[in-house]
Scaffold this active site. Structure first.
Site, PDB file in Angstrom:
ATOM      1  N   GLY A  42       0.848  -1.187   0.000  1.00  0.00           N
ATOM      2  CA  GLY A  42       0.000   0.000   0.000  1.00  0.00           C
ATOM      3  C   GLY A  42       0.890   1.244   0.000  1.00  0.00           C
ATOM      4  O   GLY A  42       0.522   2.285  -0.548  1.00  0.00           O
ATOM      5  N   PRO A  62       5.417 -22.116  -1.509  1.00  0.00           N
ATOM      6  CA  PRO A  62       4.899 -20.982  -0.722  1.00  0.00           C
ATOM      7  C   PRO A  62       5.993 -19.944  -0.468  1.00  0.00           C
ATOM      8  O   PRO A  62       7.142 -20.296  -0.225  1.00  0.00           O
ATOM      9  CB  PRO A  62       4.453 -21.620   0.601  1.00  0.00           C
ATOM     10  CG  PRO A  62       4.432 -23.083   0.364  1.00  0.00           C
ATOM     11  CD  PRO A  62       5.404 -23.362  -0.735  1.00  0.00           C
ATOM     12  N   CYS A  71       6.572 -12.413   2.534  1.00  0.00           N
ATOM     13  CA  CYS A  71       7.299 -11.155   2.356  1.00  0.00           C
ATOM     14  C   CYS A  71       7.074 -10.291   3.592  1.00  0.00           C
ATOM     15  O   CYS A  71       5.940 -10.180   4.059  1.00  0.00           O
ATOM     16  CB  CYS A  71       6.769 -10.447   1.107  1.00  0.00           C
ATOM     17  SG  CYS A  71       7.496  -8.831   0.829  1.00  0.00           S
ATOM     18  N   HIS A 130      12.491 -12.691  -6.111  1.00  0.00           N
ATOM     19  CA  HIS A 130      11.602 -11.937  -5.212  1.00  0.00           C
ATOM     20  C   HIS A 130      12.161 -10.523  -4.975  1.00  0.00           C
ATOM     21  O   HIS A 130      11.425  -9.533  -5.065  1.00  0.00           O
ATOM     22  CB  HIS A 130      11.483 -12.721  -3.891  1.00  0.00           C
ATOM     23  CG  HIS A 130      10.599 -12.092  -2.860  1.00  0.00           C
ATOM     24  ND1 HIS A 130       9.449 -12.695  -2.391  1.00  0.00           N
ATOM     25  CD2 HIS A 130      10.689 -10.910  -2.189  1.00  0.00           C
ATOM     26  CE1 HIS A 130       8.880 -11.917  -1.491  1.00  0.00           C
ATOM     27  NE2 HIS A 130       9.620 -10.817  -1.341  1.00  0.00           N
ATOM     28  N   GLU A 131      13.468 -10.442  -4.694  1.00  0.00           N
ATOM     29  CA  GLU A 131      14.074  -9.132  -4.395  1.00  0.00           C
ATOM     30  C   GLU A 131      14.196  -8.266  -5.651  1.00  0.00           C
ATOM     31  O   GLU A 131      13.994  -7.053  -5.589  1.00  0.00           O
ATOM     32  CB  GLU A 131      15.446  -9.309  -3.721  1.00  0.00           C
ATOM     33  CG  GLU A 131      15.418 -10.064  -2.395  1.00  0.00           C
ATOM     34  CD  GLU A 131      14.357  -9.573  -1.422  1.00  0.00           C
ATOM     35  OE1 GLU A 131      14.095  -8.359  -1.374  1.00  0.00           O
ATOM     36  OE2 GLU A 131      13.763 -10.417  -0.719  1.00  0.00           O
ATOM     37  N   HIS A 177      10.999  -6.563  -6.141  1.00  0.00           N
ATOM     38  CA  HIS A 177      10.828  -5.371  -5.286  1.00  0.00           C
ATOM     39  C   HIS A 177      11.459  -4.140  -5.933  1.00  0.00           C
ATOM     40  O   HIS A 177      10.891  -3.047  -5.892  1.00  0.00           O
ATOM     41  CB  HIS A 177      11.482  -5.592  -3.918  1.00  0.00           C
ATOM     42  CG  HIS A 177      10.588  -6.285  -2.929  1.00  0.00           C
ATOM     43  ND1 HIS A 177       9.318  -5.865  -2.654  1.00  0.00           N
ATOM     44  CD2 HIS A 177      10.794  -7.386  -2.144  1.00  0.00           C
ATOM     45  CE1 HIS A 177       8.767  -6.654  -1.744  1.00  0.00           C
ATOM     46  NE2 HIS A 177       9.640  -7.596  -1.427  1.00  0.00           N
TER      47      HIS A 177
HETATM   48 ZN   LIG Z   1       9.445  -9.159  -0.088  1.00  0.00          ZN
END
Ligand SMILES: [Zn+2]
Length: 229
Positions: free
Chosen positions: A45, A143, A146, A188-189, A192
């Site tokens: 958010g 799975p 974060c 994953h990073e 980001h």
């Molecule tokens: Zn993360």
């Protein structure tokens, strides 16, 4: 304030619940000046989790400003017991992330899980201006959680192996191949740094609150800390 007014207030105070007292106290104490890089992880958010982070110019890597971000990232990484954390998540949208997978992390998985998920150790690594090249496009689904989507997890498909190129905290370049769980952490990073979180890629039907059963056991009276201290 008159003394009798104070007594009345103290009487009222006795009947306030702990939660109300805490709220009351929070109003009296002005918030600390909290600036980036944060000592906490920002949550989904926050618009910064949707921005594409800026590259770090080579000549700035050893400056106090960038080294401060790296050091703060290490502090938060350790505090939250992360396996991966991007600078974006402590409020600084620049292309740096940390990764590590040590023996302690591995104890969370059985030997069978470690084999199936291709979990291998990796010492703490600072990665600046990362670039990845996928080596094996096979997608593995496991799975994933974060720190910026606190309390939840879901199945996420990730490529099996990749090559990671980047710079370390001294500005020295490196290139390594990674597979399995370490390749997952890197993807994953990297996401980001590109304004993407795992919820954009997950199998939505597997999205799970990690403490749903505890919530039932405690009649809903469960609080989730957004900082370990
Ligand atoms: Zn993360």
């Amino acid at each position: 304030m008159k003394l009798n007014t104070l007594n009345t207030n103290l009487n009222q105070f006795r009947y306030l619940s702990f939660k109300k007292v805490r709220t009351w106290y929070a109003k009296l104490v002005p918030p600390r000046s909290i600036k980036e890089p944060y000592r906490h992880v920002i949550q989904i958010g926050d618009p910064r989790l949707r921005t594409v982070s800026e590259g770090v110019p080579l000549n700035l890597i050893t400056t106090p400003e960038i080294q401060l971000v790296i050091n703060q990232l290490k502090v938060v990484f350790k505090k939250y017991k992360c396996v991966g954390l991007s600078a974006t998540q402590i409020g600084v949208p620049i292309r740096i992330f940390l990764m590590e997978f040590n023996e302690k992390h591995a104890t969370a998985y059985s030997e069978q899980e470690r084999n199936v998920m291709d979990i291998k150790p990796c010492p703490l690594k600072v990665v600046i201006n990362p670039e990845i090249k996928i080596l094996d496009y096979t997608k593995l689904v496991f799975p994933e959680a974060c720190e910026s989507v606190k309390g939840f997890y879901a199945d996420v498909p990730r490529y099996r192996s990749l090559n990671l190129k980047g710079l370390d905290e001294n500005g020295k370049s490196f290139s390594h191949d990674f597979s399995g769980w370490l390749a997952r952490i890197i993807q994953h990073e990297m996401d980001h740094l590109n304004g993407i979180t795992y919820i954009d890629l997950m199998d939505r039907k597997t999205f799970t609150c990690g403490c749903w059963n505890v919530i039932n056991e405690h009649g809903g009276k469960v609080e989730l800390p957004y900082s370990p201290d």
